[in-house]
Design a protein around this motif. Structure first.
Motif, PDB file in Angstrom:
ATOM      1  N   VAL A 120       0.834  -1.125  -0.045  1.00  0.00           N
ATOM      2  CA  VAL A 120      -0.096  -0.087  -0.002  1.00  0.00           C
ATOM      3  C   VAL A 120       0.855   1.442   0.111  1.00  0.00           C
ATOM      4  N   GLN A 121       0.523   2.256  -0.543  1.00  0.00           N
ATOM      5  CA  GLN A 121       0.786   3.801  -0.548  1.00  0.00           C
ATOM      6  C   GLN A 121      -0.101   4.649   0.013  1.00  0.00           C
ATOM      7  N   TRP A 122      -0.398   5.342   0.950  1.00  0.00           N
ATOM      8  CA  TRP A 122      -1.117   6.323   1.235  1.00  0.00           C
ATOM      9  C   TRP A 122      -0.883   7.451   0.765  1.00  0.00           C
ATOM     10  N   ARG A 123      -1.980   8.249   0.048  1.00  0.00           N
ATOM     11  CA  ARG A 123      -1.945   9.361  -0.645  1.00  0.00           C
ATOM     12  C   ARG A 123      -2.787  10.365   0.127  1.00  0.00           C
ATOM     13  N   LYS A 124      -2.409  11.446   0.185  1.00  0.00           N
ATOM     14  CA  LYS A 124      -3.071  12.865   0.788  1.00  0.00           C
ATOM     15  C   LYS A 124      -3.423  13.807  -0.353  1.00  0.00           C
ATOM     16  N   GLY A 125      -4.270  14.648  -0.351  1.00  0.00           N
ATOM     17  CA  GLY A 125      -4.558  15.641  -1.282  1.00  0.00           C
ATOM     18  C   GLY A 125      -5.352  15.354  -2.285  1.00  0.00           C
ATOM     19  N   LEU A 126      -5.858  14.122  -2.528  1.00  0.00           N
ATOM     20  CA  LEU A 126      -6.718  13.603  -3.497  1.00  0.00           C
ATOM     21  C   LEU A 126      -8.203  14.027  -3.220  1.00  0.00           C
ATOM     22  N   LEU A 127      -8.485  13.696  -1.858  1.00  0.00           N
ATOM     23  CA  LEU A 127      -9.775  14.091  -0.951  1.00  0.00           C
ATOM     24  C   LEU A 127      -9.552  15.189  -0.252  1.00  0.00           C
ATOM     25  N   GLU A 128     -10.577  15.830  -0.294  1.00  0.00           N
ATOM     26  CA  GLU A 128     -10.544  17.107   0.745  1.00  0.00           C
ATOM     27  C   GLU A 128     -11.011  16.413   2.064  1.00  0.00           C
ATOM     28  N   PRO A 129     -10.264  16.534   3.224  1.00  0.00           N
ATOM     29  CA  PRO A 129     -10.659  16.061   4.534  1.00  0.00           C
ATOM     30  C   PRO A 129     -11.944  16.876   5.011  1.00  0.00           C
ATOM     31  N   GLY A 130     -12.890  16.208   5.698  1.00  0.00           N
ATOM     32  CA  GLY A 130     -14.000  16.622   6.052  1.00  0.00           C
ATOM     33  C   GLY A 130     -15.202  15.919   5.912  1.00  0.00           C
ATOM     34  N   SER A 131     -16.152  16.718   5.811  1.00  0.00           N
ATOM     35  CA  SER A 131     -17.547  16.045   5.402  1.00  0.00           C
ATOM     36  C   SER A 131     -18.239  17.097   4.391  1.00  0.00           C
ATOM     37  N   LEU A 132     -17.675  18.002   3.903  1.00  0.00           N
ATOM     38  CA  LEU A 132     -18.231  18.714   2.888  1.00  0.00           C
ATOM     39  C   LEU A 132     -18.446  18.106   1.603  1.00  0.00           C
ATOM     40  N   GLY A 133     -19.930  17.831   1.165  1.00  0.00           N
ATOM     41  CA  GLY A 133     -20.161  17.191   0.159  1.00  0.00           C
ATOM     42  C   GLY A 133     -20.278  15.721   0.162  1.00  0.00           C
ATOM     43  N   VAL A 134     -20.032  15.264   1.451  1.00  0.00           N
ATOM     44  CA  VAL A 134     -19.990  13.713   1.588  1.00  0.00           C
ATOM     45  C   VAL A 134     -21.474  13.335   2.205  1.00  0.00           C
ATOM     46  N   ASN A 135     -21.703  12.227   1.506  1.00  0.00           N
ATOM     47  CA  ASN A 135     -23.053  11.892   1.933  1.00  0.00           C
ATOM     48  C   ASN A 135     -23.152  11.336   3.227  1.00  0.00           C
ATOM     49  N   HIS A 136     -24.186  11.787   3.943  1.00  0.00           N
ATOM     50  CA  HIS A 136     -24.572  11.370   5.428  1.00  0.00           C
ATOM     51  C   HIS A 136     -24.003  12.741   6.296  1.00  0.00           C
ATOM     52  N   GLY A 137     -22.976  13.306   5.733  1.00  0.00           N
ATOM     53  CA  GLY A 137     -22.440  14.499   6.503  1.00  0.00           C
ATOM     54  C   GLY A 137     -21.294  13.802   7.486  1.00  0.00           C
TER      55      GLY A 137
END
Length: 248
Positions: free
Chosen positions: A216-233
């Motif tokens: 595995v390689q973990w990547r940041k910066g592809l998804l914005e952290p948090g709940s904005l726009g995410v289903n169920h909040g």
């Protein structure tokens, strides 16, 4: 008979809940990583040397489409450098079966169909596969429909502008039927991590006598952290796991 009635009620509840989600008001995604976009005027053939391509280059995103603008994170990628068998639909199902998932209960699809735009020129496409945690070999995913657990949806990046062959996966953990199969608190991170942990541990598929192990390689910066726009909040940490699955 009691078990049958409980299961039927759970499936019905799940279906009603999915329909209610589909009719909820959409939340506009404003983040730089996940903002809603329209197809580009000029498609860009992208670099797939890493075994996958960033969907955002050609106006895709790392959230699927649960509602018009509301989505769930695509938080796992199986790269195109993986075992060629795993990159086929049949092989992918066999591999994910080997790490603890299986087809939906009785082969019935419960809930709405999600779409995703992987930026490969195919636009928004429906999920190719939905799998649920198999608690035991026979009817194991039926128990997941009652008790809740892990599940994922998957799409393959194979359009003419980004033919990486990679699988993009939205993994999560859901509540039991009494809680209408809502995603549990931290359920997107938990679902991703459960998938990754089992992939890293290694697995065996008896049908072909194949052993697999992932890195595995973990990547940041592809998804914005948090709940904005995410289903169920429900907030998620923004990390995406890039898996390469190899035979051993």
């Amino acid at each position: 008979m009691r078990t049958t009635l409980i299961l039927a009620g759970a499936l019905c509840t799940h279906n009603v809940f999915a329909l209610s989600i589909g009719n909820r008001g959409a939340q506009v995604v404003l983040s730089g990583n996940n903002r809603p976009t329209s197809p580009p005027d000029v498609w860009e053939d992208v670099d797939i040397s890493e075994g996958w391509a960033d969907p955002r280059i050609n106006s895709g995103r790392f959230l699927d489409y649960t509602a018009p603008l509301l989505g769930e994170p695509l938080n796992v990628i199986i790269s195109g450098w993986s075992d060629p068998l795993v990159l086929t639909e049949e092989g992918f199902r066999e591999y994910t079966n080997s790490i603890g998932y299986s087809n939906e209960c009785l082969g019935l699809h419960i809930g709405n169909i999600h779409e995703a735009d992987l930026g490969d020129g195919n636009g928004r496409t429906p999920e190719l596969y939905l799998a649920r945690q198999a608690y035991f070999p026979v009817w194991g995913t039926c128990w997941e429909s009652v008790a809740g657990g892990h599940h994922f949806r998957a799409w393959r990046q194979n359009g003419t502008h980004a033919a990486s062959g990679a699988w993009f996966i939205g993994a999560s953990k859901e509540e039991d039927s009494q809680k209408r199969h809502k995603i549990v608190k931290d359920g997107y991170n938990l679902g991703r991590d459960w998938f990754v942990e089992r992939a890293l541990a290694g697995s065996h598929w008896k049908g072909r006598n194949i052993w697999w192990r992932a890195k595995v390689q973990w990547r940041k910066g592809l998804l914005e952290p948090g709940s904005l726009g995410v289903n169920h909040g429900i907030a998620q940490d923004g990390r995406v796991a890039i898996l390469t699955v190899l035979r051993v």
